[in-house]
Design a protein around this motif. Structure first.
Motif, PDB file in Angstrom:
ATOM      1  N   LEU A 246      28.947  53.272  -1.945  1.00 32.33           N
ATOM      2  CA  LEU A 246      28.503  54.212  -2.976  1.00 32.33           C
ATOM      3  C   LEU A 246      29.613  55.197  -3.319  1.00 32.33           C
ATOM      4  CD1 LEU A 246      26.160  55.101  -4.755  1.00 32.33           C
ATOM      5  CD2 LEU A 246      25.433  56.624  -2.907  1.00 32.33           C
ATOM      6  N   THR A 247      29.984  55.225  -4.593  1.00 39.71           N
ATOM      7  CA  THR A 247      30.977  56.160  -5.119  1.00 39.71           C
ATOM      8  C   THR A 247      30.382  56.879  -6.324  1.00 39.71           C
ATOM      9  OG1 THR A 247      31.915  54.526  -6.645  1.00 39.71           O
ATOM     10  CG2 THR A 247      32.862  54.622  -4.408  1.00 39.71           C
ATOM     11  N   LEU A 248      31.079  57.929  -6.777  1.00 34.83           N
ATOM     12  CA  LEU A 248      30.628  58.646  -7.970  1.00 34.83           C
ATOM     13  C   LEU A 248      30.613  57.710  -9.173  1.00 34.83           C
ATOM     14  CD1 LEU A 248      29.755  61.278  -9.310  1.00 34.83           C
ATOM     15  CD2 LEU A 248      32.176  61.855  -9.611  1.00 34.83           C
ATOM     16  N   GLY A 249      31.619  56.834  -9.266  1.00 32.66           N
ATOM     17  CA  GLY A 249      31.667  55.885 -10.369  1.00 32.66           C
ATOM     18  C   GLY A 249      30.482  54.939 -10.363  1.00 32.66           C
ATOM     19  N   LEU A 250      30.097  54.470  -9.168  1.00 30.84           N
ATOM     20  CA  LEU A 250      28.948  53.572  -9.080  1.00 30.84           C
ATOM     21  C   LEU A 250      27.655  54.307  -9.422  1.00 30.84           C
ATOM     22  CD1 LEU A 250      27.734  50.839  -8.431  1.00 30.84           C
ATOM     23  CD2 LEU A 250      27.757  51.457  -6.002  1.00 30.84           C
ATOM     24  N   LEU A 251      27.528  55.548  -8.959  1.00 29.13           N
ATOM     25  CA  LEU A 251      26.350  56.345  -9.308  1.00 29.13           C
ATOM     26  C   LEU A 251      26.221  56.502 -10.818  1.00 29.13           C
ATOM     27  CD1 LEU A 251      26.300  59.202  -6.641  1.00 29.13           C
ATOM     28  CD2 LEU A 251      24.438  57.612  -7.127  1.00 29.13           C
ATOM     29  N   THR A 252      27.344  56.785 -11.469  1.00 29.61           N
ATOM     30  CA  THR A 252      27.347  56.951 -12.924  1.00 29.61           C
ATOM     31  C   THR A 252      26.951  55.659 -13.614  1.00 29.61           C
ATOM     32  OG1 THR A 252      29.089  58.631 -12.753  1.00 29.61           O
ATOM     33  CG2 THR A 252      28.759  57.608 -14.903  1.00 29.61           C
ATOM     34  N   ALA A 253      27.501  54.541 -13.125  1.00 28.91           N
ATOM     35  CA  ALA A 253      27.171  53.242 -13.723  1.00 28.91           C
ATOM     36  C   ALA A 253      25.710  52.894 -13.519  1.00 28.91           C
ATOM     37  CB  ALA A 253      28.070  52.163 -13.117  1.00 28.91           C
ATOM     38  N   MET A 254      25.166  53.209 -12.352  1.00 30.12           N
ATOM     39  CA  MET A 254      23.755  52.943 -12.091  1.00 30.12           C
ATOM     40  C   MET A 254      22.863  53.725 -13.056  1.00 30.12           C
ATOM     41  SD  MET A 254      23.904  53.062  -7.934  1.00 30.12           S
ATOM     42  CE  MET A 254      22.136  53.325  -7.765  1.00 30.12           C
ATOM     43  N   ALA A 255      23.182  55.004 -13.241  1.00 29.22           N
ATOM     44  CA  ALA A 255      22.374  55.834 -14.132  1.00 29.22           C
ATOM     45  C   ALA A 255      22.457  55.337 -15.568  1.00 29.22           C
ATOM     46  CB  ALA A 255      22.838  57.283 -14.040  1.00 29.22           C
ATOM     47  N   ARG A 256      23.660  54.975 -15.988  1.00 25.48           N
ATOM     48  CA  ARG A 256      23.842  54.532 -17.377  1.00 25.48           C
ATOM     49  C   ARG A 256      23.154  53.199 -17.628  1.00 25.48           C
ATOM     50  NH1 ARG A 256      28.856  54.375 -17.277  1.00 25.48           N
ATOM     51  NH2 ARG A 256      29.272  52.129 -17.281  1.00 25.48           N
ATOM     52  N   THR A 257      23.341  52.245 -16.710  1.00 27.43           N
ATOM     53  CA  THR A 257      22.763  50.916 -16.937  1.00 27.43           C
ATOM     54  C   THR A 257      21.251  50.888 -16.722  1.00 27.43           C
ATOM     55  OG1 THR A 257      23.203  50.191 -14.652  1.00 27.43           O
ATOM     56  CG2 THR A 257      24.925  49.780 -16.312  1.00 27.43           C
ATOM     57  N   ALA A 258      20.726  51.880 -16.006  1.00 27.89           N
ATOM     58  CA  ALA A 258      19.272  51.968 -15.869  1.00 27.89           C
ATOM     59  C   ALA A 258      18.611  52.316 -17.195  1.00 27.89           C
ATOM     60  CB  ALA A 258      18.899  52.998 -14.812  1.00 27.89           C
ATOM     61  N   LEU A 259      19.373  53.002 -18.053  1.00 28.05           N
ATOM     62  CA  LEU A 259      18.812  53.461 -19.331  1.00 28.05           C
ATOM     63  C   LEU A 259      19.223  52.589 -20.510  1.00 28.05           C
ATOM     64  CD1 LEU A 259      19.435  57.306 -18.929  1.00 28.05           C
ATOM     65  CD2 LEU A 259      17.263  56.090 -18.685  1.00 28.05           C
ATOM     66  N   PHE A 260      20.430  52.009 -20.433  1.00 23.37           N
ATOM     67  CA  PHE A 260      20.970  51.295 -21.587  1.00 23.37           C
ATOM     68  C   PHE A 260      21.500  49.923 -21.177  1.00 23.37           C
ATOM     69  CE2 PHE A 260      21.894  55.869 -22.084  1.00 23.37           C
ATOM     70  CZ  PHE A 260      21.085  56.147 -23.178  1.00 23.37           C
ATOM     71  N   GLY A 261      21.359  48.978 -22.084  1.00 23.38           N
ATOM     72  CA  GLY A 261      21.961  47.668 -21.898  1.00 23.38           C
ATOM     73  C   GLY A 261      21.160  46.744 -20.997  1.00 23.38           C
ATOM     74  N   THR A 262      21.618  45.487 -20.932  1.00 24.39           N
ATOM     75  CA  THR A 262      20.923  44.473 -20.136  1.00 24.39           C
ATOM     76  C   THR A 262      21.662  44.153 -18.841  1.00 24.39           C
ATOM     77  OG1 THR A 262      22.043  42.735 -21.402  1.00 24.39           O
ATOM     78  CG2 THR A 262      19.837  43.417 -22.147  1.00 24.39           C
ATOM     79  N   ARG A 263      22.917  44.534 -18.727  1.00 23.29           N
ATOM     80  CA  ARG A 263      23.646  44.383 -17.464  1.00 23.29           C
ATOM     81  C   ARG A 263      23.345  45.600 -16.586  1.00 23.29           C
ATOM     82  NH1 ARG A 263      27.335  42.930 -21.527  1.00 23.29           N
ATOM     83  NH2 ARG A 263      27.866  40.692 -21.505  1.00 23.29           N
ATOM     84  N   LYS A 264      23.274  45.369 -15.267  1.00 24.13           N
ATOM     85  CA  LYS A 264      22.852  46.433 -14.367  1.00 24.13           C
ATOM     86  C   LYS A 264      23.832  46.602 -13.204  1.00 24.13           C
ATOM     87  CE  LYS A 264      19.126  46.976 -16.800  1.00 24.13           C
ATOM     88  NZ  LYS A 264      18.988  48.181 -17.679  1.00 24.13           N
ATOM     89  N   ALA A 265      23.987  47.845 -12.767  1.00 25.36           N
ATOM     90  CA  ALA A 265      24.718  48.179 -11.541  1.00 25.36           C
ATOM     91  C   ALA A 265      23.718  48.729 -10.541  1.00 25.36           C
ATOM     92  CB  ALA A 265      25.806  49.215 -11.831  1.00 25.36           C
ATOM     93  N   ARG A 266      23.769  48.250  -9.287  1.00 25.69           N
ATOM     94  CA  ARG A 266      22.752  48.633  -8.306  1.00 25.69           C
ATOM     95  C   ARG A 266      23.361  48.856  -6.930  1.00 25.69           C
ATOM     96  NH1 ARG A 266      18.488  43.988 -10.359  1.00 25.69           N
ATOM     97  NH2 ARG A 266      17.816  45.076 -12.246  1.00 25.69           N
ATOM     98  N   PHE A 267      22.698  49.726  -6.171  1.00 28.63           N
ATOM     99  CA  PHE A 267      23.121  50.082  -4.805  1.00 28.63           C
ATOM    100  C   PHE A 267      21.885  50.298  -3.945  1.00 28.63           C
ATOM    101  CE2 PHE A 267      23.419  53.565  -1.766  1.00 28.63           C
ATOM    102  CZ  PHE A 267      24.420  53.112  -0.913  1.00 28.63           C
ATOM    103  N   SER A 268      22.019  50.039  -2.641  1.00 25.83           N
ATOM    104  CA  SER A 268      20.956  50.357  -1.688  1.00 25.83           C
ATOM    105  C   SER A 268      21.591  50.733  -0.362  1.00 25.83           C
ATOM    106  CB  SER A 268      20.035  49.144  -1.494  1.00 25.83           C
ATOM    107  OG  SER A 268      19.149  49.349  -0.397  1.00 25.83           O
TER     108      SER A 268
END
Length: 327
Positions: A246-268
């Motif tokens: 988990l990095t700040l970049g991944l957090l940002t990508a997760m938030a953005r892709t959760a709202l927009f687009g069909t490709r997703k970034a995820r972490f657990s």
């Protein structure tokens, strides 16, 4: 005379030299605890990050200058020595494996843990060394591929860093799910990852997966070598990028892709899931092992007394599969 145990303490965040051996009393198991004599314990990338205090944003939770829970190690395998009065799952003499969780302290000769934690009976088909690694690469990879990426039979998956602890487990798990597996690795490990179930192997030293024509439904970045921004161009229209670092970049990508687009970034954070959830996933992994679909890849074994050296080797980035200490 009070019985003693050997453990390793992290006196301050930093390199492997921060690990210091300590002698402590063998703990008496509490009412719901079992006392375990540890035969083997894992040395993982996550253990090294905790020792180093990385990422920095985690220090308010772990401890600002040194970890509050300052004993090293999470995954282990051993034998039950004693039982608390309220325990029912195990008997003295049972062989068990599991993880210490946020209490840490598995790189030791003994440990006492609540029997309702992430503890499992060890099958005879797994050595203690192999069993000690099951809660690292195999457990994390199963969570990321099955629960986060929702990988399905027939889909194409790319495993980045295919020869490490997570990568070697992820290849086998993805193949067992019926996926078409591609993995990146160095030339010296190409044969290994192919033998584990990778249909296609990419030499990361000479080929950039983001610049080729191939597209994948899932990209599992097992050690954070890439980023969602780089990997997105290699995903299908509904592709999923999953990463356990988990990095700040991944957090940002997760938030953005959760709202927009069909490709997703995820972490657990796999280790923070409820113990009963983790035990259920370990049951699944044991079924895969029993069916000859999953076997931990073992690299080197050190004595418990050489834990700092094992950490140094783990951090070279050259290990194949898993590193453990015994004793």
């Amino acid at each position: 005379m009070t019985a003693t145990r050997t453990a390793w303490q992290i006196t301050r965040y930093g390199g492997p030299d921060r690990l210091q051996p300590v002698t402590l009393p063998v703990p008496e198991p509490g009412p719901n605890e079992i006392l375990i004599r540890i035969h083997a314990s894992a040395v993982t990338r996550a253990d090294g990050m905790m020792r180093a205090g990385k990422p920095l944003w985690a220090r308010p939770f772990l401890g600002l200058r040194r970890p509050r829970q300052n004993l090293s190690g999470t995954g282990f395998s051993g034998t039950v020595l004693a039982l608390g009065p309220n325990t029912t799952r195990f008997r003295v003499g049972d062989e068990v494996f599991g993880e210490a969780g946020l209490s840490f302290g598995a790189n030791a000769s003994h440990i006492a843990l609540d029997e309702t934690g992430t503890l499992m009976p060890k099958p005879k088909t797994l050595s203690h060394e192999e069993a000690a690694t099951m809660t690292d690469g195999p457990l994390t990879s199963l969570n990321f591929l099955e629960n986060l990426a929702e990988l399905r039979a027939g889909e194409k998956v790319l495993i980045l860093a295919g020869s490490g602890s997570l990568g070697s487990a992820a290849i086998q798990i993805a193949a067992s799910m019926g996926a078409e597996v591609t993995a990146t690795t160095s030339p010296r490990n190409a044969g290994l990852v192919a033998s584990l179930g990778a249909t296609h192997v990419i030499d990361y030293t000479s080929e950039d997966f983001t610049k080729g024509p191939d597209r994948w439904d899932v990209i599992f970045d097992t050690i954070g070598t890439s980023s969602y921004g780089q990997a997105a161009r290699a995903l299908t229209r509904t592709g999923r990028y999953v990463n356990p670092v988990l990095t700040l970049g991944l957090l940002t990508a997760m938030a953005r892709t959760a709202l927009f687009g069909t490709r997703k970034a995820r972490f657990s954070a796999t280790g923070l899931l409820k113990p009963d959830t983790l035990r259920s996933m370990l049951d699944h992994l044991l079924d895969l092992h029993a069916g000859d679909k999953l076997t931990p890849v073992m690299d080197r074994t050190w004595a418990l007394s050489d834990l700092p050296e094992a950490h140094r080797y783990m951090e070279t980035g050259r290990k194949r599969g898993n590193v453990v200490v015994t004793g």
